[in-house]
Design a protein around this motif. Structure first.
Motif, mmCIF file in Angstrom:
data_model
loop_
_atom_site.group_PDB
_atom_site.id
_atom_site.type_symbol
_atom_site.label_atom_id
_atom_site.label_comp_id
_atom_site.label_asym_id
_atom_site.label_seq_id
_atom_site.Cartn_x
_atom_site.Cartn_y
_atom_site.Cartn_z
ATOM 1 N N PHE A 295 16.313 98.821 55.859
ATOM 2 C CA PHE A 295 17.045 98.816 54.595
ATOM 3 C C PHE A 295 18.504 98.413 54.808
ATOM 4 O O PHE A 295 19.111 97.798 53.934
ATOM 5 C CB PHE A 295 16.956 100.199 53.935
ATOM 6 N N GLU A 296 19.061 98.745 55.976
ATOM 7 C CA GLU A 296 20.429 98.319 56.287
ATOM 8 C C GLU A 296 20.520 96.796 56.332
ATOM 9 O O GLU A 296 21.506 96.203 55.869
ATOM 10 C CB GLU A 296 20.881 98.902 57.625
ATOM 11 N N ALA A 297 19.480 96.146 56.902
ATOM 12 C CA ALA A 297 19.470 94.687 56.977
ATOM 13 C C ALA A 297 19.329 94.072 55.584
ATOM 14 O O ALA A 297 19.949 93.050 55.277
ATOM 15 C CB ALA A 297 18.340 94.214 57.887
ATOM 16 N N LEU A 298 18.508 94.702 54.726
ATOM 17 C CA LEU A 298 18.363 94.208 53.358
ATOM 18 C C LEU A 298 19.692 94.272 52.623
ATOM 19 O O LEU A 298 20.056 93.350 51.881
ATOM 20 C CB LEU A 298 17.303 95.022 52.607
ATOM 21 N N ALA A 299 20.426 95.366 52.822
ATOM 22 C CA ALA A 299 21.727 95.509 52.169
ATOM 23 C C ALA A 299 22.715 94.462 52.695
ATOM 24 O O ALA A 299 23.518 93.910 51.937
ATOM 25 C CB ALA A 299 22.279 96.919 52.394
ATOM 26 N N TYR A 300 22.646 94.165 53.976
ATOM 27 C CA TYR A 300 23.555 93.181 54.580
ATOM 28 C C TYR A 300 23.310 91.782 54.013
ATOM 29 O O TYR A 300 24.241 91.026 53.741
ATOM 30 C CB TYR A 300 23.370 93.174 56.100
ATOM 31 N N VAL A 301 22.031 91.444 53.810
ATOM 32 C CA VAL A 301 21.680 90.095 53.357
ATOM 33 C C VAL A 301 21.749 89.975 51.836
ATOM 34 O O VAL A 301 22.269 88.984 51.301
ATOM 35 C CB VAL A 301 20.270 89.707 53.862
ATOM 36 N N PHE A 302 21.225 90.995 51.123
ATOM 37 C CA PHE A 302 21.080 90.878 49.670
ATOM 38 C C PHE A 302 22.110 91.685 48.883
ATOM 39 O O PHE A 302 22.114 91.641 47.653
ATOM 40 C CB PHE A 302 19.673 91.318 49.253
ATOM 41 N N GLY A 303 22.974 92.404 49.580
ATOM 42 C CA GLY A 303 23.982 93.192 48.878
ATOM 43 C C GLY A 303 23.480 94.576 48.525
ATOM 44 O O GLY A 303 22.471 95.054 49.020
ATOM 45 N N ARG A 304 24.206 95.269 47.661
ATOM 46 C CA ARG A 304 23.939 96.663 47.296
ATOM 47 C C ARG A 304 24.196 97.556 48.518
ATOM 48 O O ARG A 304 25.053 97.274 49.336
ATOM 49 C CB ARG A 304 22.509 96.823 46.769
ATOM 50 N N ASN A 305 23.380 98.608 48.663
ATOM 51 C CA ASN A 305 23.503 99.478 49.828
ATOM 52 C C ASN A 305 22.112 99.901 50.274
ATOM 53 O O ASN A 305 21.135 99.762 49.527
ATOM 54 C CB ASN A 305 24.370 100.706 49.503
ATOM 55 N N PRO A 306 21.964 100.391 51.507
ATOM 56 C CA PRO A 306 20.626 100.719 52.017
ATOM 57 C C PRO A 306 19.852 101.681 51.127
ATOM 58 O O PRO A 306 18.632 101.534 50.955
ATOM 59 C CB PRO A 306 20.917 101.333 53.391
ATOM 60 N N MET A 307 20.545 102.677 50.552
ATOM 61 C CA MET A 307 19.853 103.669 49.737
ATOM 62 C C MET A 307 19.276 103.047 48.467
ATOM 63 O O MET A 307 18.229 103.484 47.976
ATOM 64 C CB MET A 307 20.807 104.814 49.380
ATOM 65 N N TYR A 308 19.903 102.020 47.938
ATOM 66 C CA TYR A 308 19.385 101.326 46.754
ATOM 67 C C TYR A 308 18.001 100.751 47.056
ATOM 68 O O TYR A 308 17.051 100.940 46.284
ATOM 69 C CB TYR A 308 20.360 100.217 46.356
#
Length: 413
Positions: free
Chosen positions: A112-125
């Motif tokens: 989820f940290e990688a998703l937040a890095y690439v797509f924005g928002r935050n890991p918890m989202y």
């Protein structure tokens, strides 16, 4: 009686575009005609009673997404349902096209940290969106016609860890789909019964009289007791693969002999009938007594032969699974994803939802290019199981299939 939970009263509608949707809801006669058209084609995503009439009840406005939605009231029971277009995620957390690729990457365990890095928002989202998918019924979302409920199942328990403690994941599979997965702190018959009961409950929401004909399991007594308690008339088929693997484990230093013995066992497995299968097992046992001196290997061979009747029962049911290969492959997928996150570190409920989300993403994930090279449409385990899809995009397809949380009304007859 099934208690309604959040999401059961939300109908997800397939629409071609946001523009089409806004035009429809602005015109009651056209919207009504559209609803009846969709109901005629896909009655399973609507509640029972739609055919007896409905009225437009009121509006629901999402300020977050700047979107208006209608609610309808059924004339037959006065129940109210919200109509949500498939381009919006449940709970209005985002547009489906924005969530599509991040959730697709979850199939490969992308953190989820990688998703937040690439797509924005935050890991918890992204974590919360992923877990929210697991609230839908796995069986009701995956199987859209009670006639397709599988008669022959495969079941096994995946071992994993929660906060460093070993736990078990009772998993049920058929037709390349995960149809049930639960969380159990013990491998006892009582605990596994509770775990596998989640599959039974969801299957019987689709058909109250559902009972599988066979289920393939390993030799674990708790597993067998659990299935017989849930489905007393089911026929248990012992997994031949597990038995062969146990024999192999008994002779690690006899590589050539192990290879020959394995060959004889699989030759027996391929026999056309039960008599030939038993003959092949006897031959393999005689050969092992003559050539193998390791006591543990001979003990495992004798044990395999004593259970011959549990293997031959499969010959009475040509469609039954004789090995657990199907569920083993799916549990390998579970294992890869669980390893990437170093297993569970939170509470039991979040772990349970995580597993259910993993199952549904697998059931709806699009096959790779090689698998769909001969098909113009995007294929997935869901489309192979049901023979159709609601939408060409996998996530839209999942959202529509999970209309009313996939909790289809029991059908009689």
């Amino acid at each position: 009686m099934v208690v309604s939970i959040r999401g059961d009263k939300s109908i997800c509608l397939p629409v071609s575009s946001e523009e089409q949707y806004r035009q429809l809801i602005a015109d009651n006669p056209n919207f009504r005609a559209y609803l009846l058209q969709v109901y005629t084609k896909y009655p399973e995503i609507f509640p029972t009673g739609m055919d007896e009439g409905f009225s437009f009840h009121d509006w629901v406005v999402s300020s977050k997404q700047e979107l208006s939605m209608r609610r309808i009231k059924l004339k037959t029971n006065q129940e109210v349902y919200q109509l949500r277009p498939d381009f919006i995620m449940p709970y209005m957390v985002g547009k489906t096209e924005e969530i599509d690729k991040p959730m697709y990457l979850r199939q490969f365990g992308v953190p989820f940290e990688a998703l937040a890095y690439v797509f924005g928002r935050n890991p918890m989202y992204w974590y919360r969106i992923y877990l929210s998918l697991g609230r839908a019924s796995i069986v009701g979302t995956t199987i859209k016609d009670r006639q397709k409920l599988p008669q022959h199942l495969v079941a096994d328990e995946k071992h994993t860890w929660l906060k460093g403690k070993r736990v078990y994941l009772p998993t049920t599979a058929a037709e390349g789909c995960i149809l049930g997965v639960a969380f159990s702190e013990s491998a006892s018959a009582e605990a596994l019964t509770k775990g596998y009961k989640e599959f039974q409950t969801e299957a019987r929401l689709l058909d109250p009289n559902y009972t599988p004909v066979t289920v393939n399991t390993d030799a674990w007594d708790g597993t067998k007791q659990a299935w017989l308690k849930l489905f007393p008339t089911v026929t248990l088929v012992l997994c031949f693969l597990h038995a062969v693997l146990k024999v192999q484990k008994g002779s690690p230093s006899y590589r050539n002999l192990r290879k020959k013995l394995k060959s004889k066992l699989w030759k027996a497995y391929k026999a056309a009938n039960a008599a030939e299968f038993l003959k092949g097992l006897r031959f393999a046992l005689i050969w092992s007594k003559k050539h193998i001196r390791r006591k543990r290997t001979l003990s495992k061979m004798r044990q395999l032969c004593r259970r011959a009747s549990q293997f031959t029962v499969a010959y009475q049911f040509p469609q039954a699974h004789r090995t657990s290969n199907m569920v083993d492959r799916l549990m390998n997928h579970q294992d890869r994803l669980l390893y990437t996150m170093q297993y569970f570190h939170g509470d039991k409920e979040s772990a349970r939802l995580y597993l259910r989300s993993m199952a549904l993403v697998w059931n709806f994930h699009p096959y790779g290019a090689r698998m769909r090279s001969n098909s113009p449409e995007q294929r997935s385990p869901f489309t192979d199981f049901n023979g159709f899809s609601y939408h060409h995009n996998w996530l839209h397809n999942l959202l529509i299939a999970s209309s009313m949380n996939g909790r289809q009304t029991p059908q009689s007859g």
